[in-house]
Design a protein around this motif. Structure first.
Motif, PDB file in Angstrom:
ATOM      1  N   GLY B  36      48.774  30.721  22.453  1.00 36.50           N
ATOM      2  CA  GLY B  36      47.947  29.876  23.301  1.00 36.50           C
ATOM      3  C   GLY B  36      46.933  30.696  24.095  1.00 36.50           C
ATOM      4  O   GLY B  36      45.756  30.341  24.162  1.00 36.50           O
ATOM      5  N   ARG B  37      47.370  31.807  24.688  1.00 40.50           N
ATOM      6  CA  ARG B  37      46.440  32.666  25.444  1.00 40.50           C
ATOM      7  C   ARG B  37      45.374  33.250  24.540  1.00 40.50           C
ATOM      8  O   ARG B  37      44.197  33.323  24.903  1.00 40.50           O
ATOM      9  N   MET B  38      45.814  33.687  23.367  1.00 37.91           N
ATOM     10  CA  MET B  38      44.874  34.272  22.416  1.00 37.91           C
ATOM     11  C   MET B  38      43.774  33.278  22.058  1.00 37.91           C
ATOM     12  O   MET B  38      42.616  33.645  21.885  1.00 37.91           O
ATOM     13  N   LEU B  39      44.159  31.981  21.979  1.00 40.80           N
ATOM     14  CA  LEU B  39      43.213  30.946  21.549  1.00 40.80           C
ATOM     15  C   LEU B  39      42.656  30.140  22.720  1.00 40.80           C
ATOM     16  O   LEU B  39      42.056  29.082  22.525  1.00 40.80           O
ATOM     17  N   ALA B  40      42.861  30.657  23.948  1.00 42.18           N
ATOM     18  CA  ALA B  40      42.294  30.030  25.150  1.00 42.18           C
ATOM     19  C   ALA B  40      42.775  28.604  25.392  1.00 42.18           C
ATOM     20  O   ALA B  40      42.004  27.737  25.814  1.00 42.18           O
TER      21      ALA B  40
END
Lengths: 302, 302
Positions: B36-40
């Motif tokens: 999720g963080r990687m994909l904002a």
């Protein structure tokens, strides 16, 4: 509902088929379809919702019967009477999963949240009853228990059917209250029938709640007016398991007392309030049927 | 996760606290947060999703341990080791309900459907395993089983984390496949560790699957190359319960054979495919951590 086990293990398909074939009153989907039609909800979503609610109810019954060791329900053998406990636990879980999927298929997020929250209320209620001290004479406790056990799911059903219709918030709230009062009346009458019903119609021995130390509304009224009755003392002092004879006398006394009528009066008051909530909805055959269903709640024999 | 029993019965709160305190690797929420963080993806929905997935996993473990009669998990007493079966069934149900509520709180209907469908896959897999003939040497059956048991939930987790991000469909599909391969690798390694792991690290006796007639990948490879081994014959002819000594010899032989390496090679191939799927995602510390996590899957000792 039957299609929900398509592609699953054949034994699981057979189990679902067996559960659904046993029937039941199907009050929840009936409420759902009547309210939805009355309020012009889309037909397909309504059917999906009705199936979701009935399957959720079915799943809770599967686990309940396992927990209580009940062997019969609706005149058919329960799943746990035929299957191992592991298979019964997992079948209940599977039906929960399918009910949740159907609820999601109504494409309505607030409904989905309400659905999950209602399941938590029901299960928490069962756990609370499991842990609760028996012989507890508390009216507040009783109302909280029957709300969790019965009224919460009826309230959710009637509310959800209105939510997926074009009706405004005030109608949704009125339908929620309709389901709430109907559910409270329904469970109070169930508890009365535990004293007054014919065993072969109700499907369990007379006074079965009391024999397990479970105090329902007729008993609460009787305790208020007969605090020094021998059976009442035995019940409140937690000796109900050891004084079965005193309990049987108490059951007969309660059944013959005006406590039954007082409890029925409360149930009728809930039905009156439920009918009041219908006043704001469109007249027609659906509303008439809902009124009839509400009156049936307090006039039924099983 | 802890807050999910707020307002519930105190014993239920204590049970959830106990389950969460036992810890575990928390691989599912870790995957969820990293992807999720990687994909904002929005942070709060991501945390909600991570909690939903971990609680769903926890609920399935509660019922699994009850069904298997397991007394220890993650070094702590299981719920069923301390509570009655009824309380354990209901606690699992309650955690399912809270997981479903959290999933709905992500405000994403396709995710909610995926969540419910994954629960159905997991439970159907457990039921199938429960009913399945033991001593079944089928590769297809094995892959289907580990998909239902482990890969389906990891696949759902990585897919769902991408679904609530602004990433396009191709990235969502790549993340789904990443979780799928990671899950398959993870379970194959679990099955290898059942033969090669130290008992005190893995937390169960060596060869426990085989002793229950459950045929996993190392055994499948061993059967292919040693069809007339005495232990293999006993296993395939369903005599594993009565020839415990032969089974123990078989476990040692499998552990010392090249079947272990062949199974590990399959796991590594899944990790390779998983890493390939990451290639299309934004470089950075999250992606590096995901790569590390994927490699850890095949390099761990428990």
């Amino acid at each position: 509902m039957r299609r929900q086990a398509d592609g699953a293990h054949p034994d699981l398909q057979a189990a679902l088929e067996h559960l659904l074939a046993a029937g039941g009153k199907r009050i929840r989907p009936t409420l759902c379809l009547l309210i939805g039609r009355m309020l012009a909800a889309p037909r397909q979503r309504l059917i999906t919702l009705g199936a979701a609610v009935e399957l959720l109810h079915t799943a809770t019954l599967v686990h309940d019967d396992l927990i209580d060791g009940s062997l019969l329900r609706r005149g058919s053998a329960t799943l746990n009477a035929q299957w191992s406990p592991p298979a019964t636990v997992l079948t209940g879980d599977f039906i929960f999963a399918r009910a949740a999927k159907l609820a999601a298929d109504t494409d309505h997020l607030p409904l989905m949240k309400l659905f999950a929250e209602t399941l938590a209320i029901i299960v928490n209620g069962e756990l609370t009853q499991l842990f609760a001290a028996r012989g507890l004479a508390s009216r507040e406790n009783y109302y909280r228990r029957i709300y969790a056990k019965t009224a919460s799911l009826l309230e959710m059903t009637t509310c959800a059917a209105a939510m997926i219709s074009p009706a405004g918030e005030d109608v949704v709230e009125a339908m929620r209250m309709f389901g709430y009062h109907l559910g409270m009346a329904f469970q109070i009458v169930d508890d009365v029938l535990d004293f007054t019903g014919a065993q072969d119609e109700v499907g369990k021995p007379v006074g079965s709640d009391l024999l397990q130390g479970l105090i329902t509304l007729p008993t609460l009224y009787y305790i208020e007016t007969h605090p020094s009755d021998v059976g009442v003392r035995a019940l409140l002092e937690g000796r109900y398991l050891f004084e079965k004879e005193a309990m049987e006398v108490l059951i007969e006394r309660i059944a013959a007392s005006d406590s039954i009528e007082k409890a029925m009066e409360e149930a009728r008051e809930h039905v009156r309030l439920a009918l009041e909530k219908l006043a704001a909805t469109p007249e027609g055959e659906e509303r008439s049927a809902l009124e009839e269903l509400a009156r049936y709640t307090v006039n039924r024999r099983f």
